[in-house]
Design an enzyme around this catalytic site. Sequence first.
Site, PDB file in Angstrom:
ATOM      1  N   SER A 560       0.847  -1.193   0.000  1.00  0.00           N
ATOM      2  CA  SER A 560       0.000   0.000   0.000  1.00  0.00           C
ATOM      3  C   SER A 560       0.886   1.248   0.000  1.00  0.00           C
ATOM      4  O   SER A 560       1.673   1.428  -0.926  1.00  0.00           O
ATOM      5  CB  SER A 560      -0.960  -0.045   1.186  1.00  0.00           C
ATOM      6  OG  SER A 560      -1.995   0.892   1.029  1.00  0.00           O
ATOM      7  N   ASP A 643      -8.555  -5.040  -6.153  1.00  0.00           N
ATOM      8  CA  ASP A 643      -8.083  -3.901  -5.371  1.00  0.00           C
ATOM      9  C   ASP A 643      -8.643  -2.637  -6.006  1.00  0.00           C
ATOM     10  O   ASP A 643      -8.119  -2.141  -6.991  1.00  0.00           O
ATOM     11  CB  ASP A 643      -6.551  -3.864  -5.348  1.00  0.00           C
ATOM     12  CG  ASP A 643      -6.009  -2.761  -4.454  1.00  0.00           C
ATOM     13  OD1 ASP A 643      -6.818  -1.959  -3.944  1.00  0.00           O
ATOM     14  OD2 ASP A 643      -4.792  -2.697  -4.266  1.00  0.00           O
ATOM     15  N   HIS A 675      -7.081  -5.582  -1.831  1.00  0.00           N
ATOM     16  CA  HIS A 675      -5.866  -4.915  -1.356  1.00  0.00           C
ATOM     17  C   HIS A 675      -5.033  -5.866  -0.501  1.00  0.00           C
ATOM     18  O   HIS A 675      -3.846  -5.626  -0.285  1.00  0.00           O
ATOM     19  CB  HIS A 675      -6.285  -3.678  -0.555  1.00  0.00           C
ATOM     20  CG  HIS A 675      -5.241  -2.619  -0.454  1.00  0.00           C
ATOM     21  ND1 HIS A 675      -4.561  -2.113  -1.545  1.00  0.00           N
ATOM     22  CD2 HIS A 675      -4.755  -1.934   0.623  1.00  0.00           C
ATOM     23  CE1 HIS A 675      -3.714  -1.182  -1.151  1.00  0.00           C
ATOM     24  NE2 HIS A 675      -3.803  -1.058   0.155  1.00  0.00           N
TER      25      HIS A 675
END
EC number: 3.4.14.-
Length: 721
Positions: A560, A643, A675
Amino acid sequence: MGAFRWLSIAAAASTALALTPEQLITAPRRSEAIPDPSGKVAVFSTSQYSFETHKRTSWWSLLDLKTGQTKVLTNDSSVSEIVWLSDDSILYVNSTNADIPGGVELWVTQASSFAKGYKAASLPASFSGLKTAKTKSGDIRFVAYGQSYPNGTAYNEELATAPLSSARIYDSIYVRHWDYWLSTTFNAVFSGTLKKGHGKNGYSLDGELKNLVSPVKNAESPYPPFGGASDYDLSPDGKWVAFKSKAPELPKANFTTSYIYLVPHDASETARPINGPDSPGTPKGIKGDSSSPVFSPNGDKLAYFQMRDETYESDRRVLYVYSLGSKKTIPSVAGDWDRSPDSVKWTPDGKTLIVGSEDLGRTRLFSLPANAKDDYKPKNFTDGGSASAYYFLPDSSLLVTGSALWTNWNVYTAKPEKGVIKKIASANEIDPELKGLGPSDISEFYFQGNFTDIHAWVIYPENFDKSKKYPLIFFIHGGPQGNWADGWSTRWNPKAWADQGYVVVAPNPTGSTGFGQALTDAIQNNWGGAPYDDLVKCWEYVHENLDYVDTDHGVAAGASYGGFMINWIQGSPLGRKFKALVSHDGTFVADAKVSTEELWFMQREFNGTFWDARDNYRRWDPSAPERILQFATPMLVIHSDKDYRLPVAEGLSLFNVLQERGVPSRFLNFPDENHWVVNPENSLVWHQQALGWINKYSGVEKSNPNAVSLEDTVVPVVNYN
């Protein structure tokens, strides 16, 4: 159940082994321990995946709070939730329904004879998050949540009519969120009553369920994807329900604002916000996210958290206590405390509050008076690890469930005035998969960062010998407002990486949470500035001070925001210090940030919209040509199709550039993951590829015959070159 024997917590212990990906994924995963009213036993669930059967099994057990021994309560995997009604009586959710496909059932039974229970209610759809309150007449009032149609009817996926077209049509945002596309159905809290029968007659459902949320247009509770039972509460007398919903009048993609609603359990009135824009008690200027409503023991007060900023998801949470029926401004409690608590419970006498908060790389418990002034500093009474759940026992102590970097389940008792009292059970003393892990596996240090001292964890490999040298793994966390904490993770577990033969260093640079709001806030419009400088200084500190770390053969990995930072490092001088990089779901092209779903996030982080503040977005652009020309370190790129926070095009763009530039690289994609990578079979491949990649380039693959290799993955590699 009587045939089952209590088992010692050490019964399954075996010889210490390095924590392999297989062990990490297949180690039993246990829920919070929920004590019975007597405080003698606690109930908890366990699930475990097997790579032999490729299935997950689950069961429920009882934990003796005096001896720490356990015994199986039921092996029925359809039992999804359990609530204590008395010292022996249990209400549970059966996740199947004999009469209604897609529905669930409520059953009543005894812990001493679990299989002899009876069905008290058949519910028309899937429900979870059961909470109960017993009335003076002995009835059981309950709430649970499920999906709802706009008209308030419970949505049952198995009975819903399948549309003839797959088209989706939108006139507003959100269009999609996290990993799902928005539709006309939504989450809602439903209420119901189990009527107590006369004589030997048991409980039965009285009337129909009532939707407490749908009468408020555009309201939703719990709010997906992470909302759950902590988003609502039932008063101890069963008369009132409080729930959280995002502000119905504001665009959901642009604001974090949410309110706490109050509604009678019988739905005789429409829910009203206690802290909305037109509520008489709303504190001035407080417009951010509200969370975690919890009623006091006598039901006359409601504690909850709220942030100030209406577009900042990582703003500091402040505790408030609302008096039911009051029109006075809702007072804050310890409002100046420089921490952001996220859980709260009342003591049985209603005079004190217990809150859980991130604090210096842990999640600790604190106590404070329910009427504390803003300058009051709550008192911590737990230390290491991360407390995730806590319940009061009859002696006023707390039964705490948590984890640490060295165990995925830790149960103990604690008390505000005494601290931790007694350890009851810990997974590293129960499970063969975790045997040998312990506090000696970790240490920590502080170093001078960009503008303040910065914290970092150190995680050692199996049989660590400080006279030897181990290659460095540099872990970079996501968020960016997040942290590496003393808690267990099955997705990014530093011990599993260390046990390949590394020392893992996991710093908490600028933007990290739990070290004061100033550090958290300082990352705004500063993504590649102070945080990058902190990481450089951390690497230098390790290089100069930790003699047992080999920085010449180090690697770095992050997800991330951590993936963004890996991408940023690839085009920076620090990138040349590593033999390999792993970038999971990171942003790459600055202009692509407009494709995210939570627009408030990017607009707050970069001080404006994409069209008004484009220079801010491009200031920290890993895909800038001058940075791409520096790309040289072998890089694994991981990005999945579902995602929607950082769409898969980001990973594909990065991989395209790496391949075009001739940088050794590989792209790993999961079409069914978001994600995060959570499917056990996918998680195994994820670990094999991530660890195999770094092992190949760090030299660990040659020095450790047991190291994970890229060749361990049975999925074929597509290579047209």
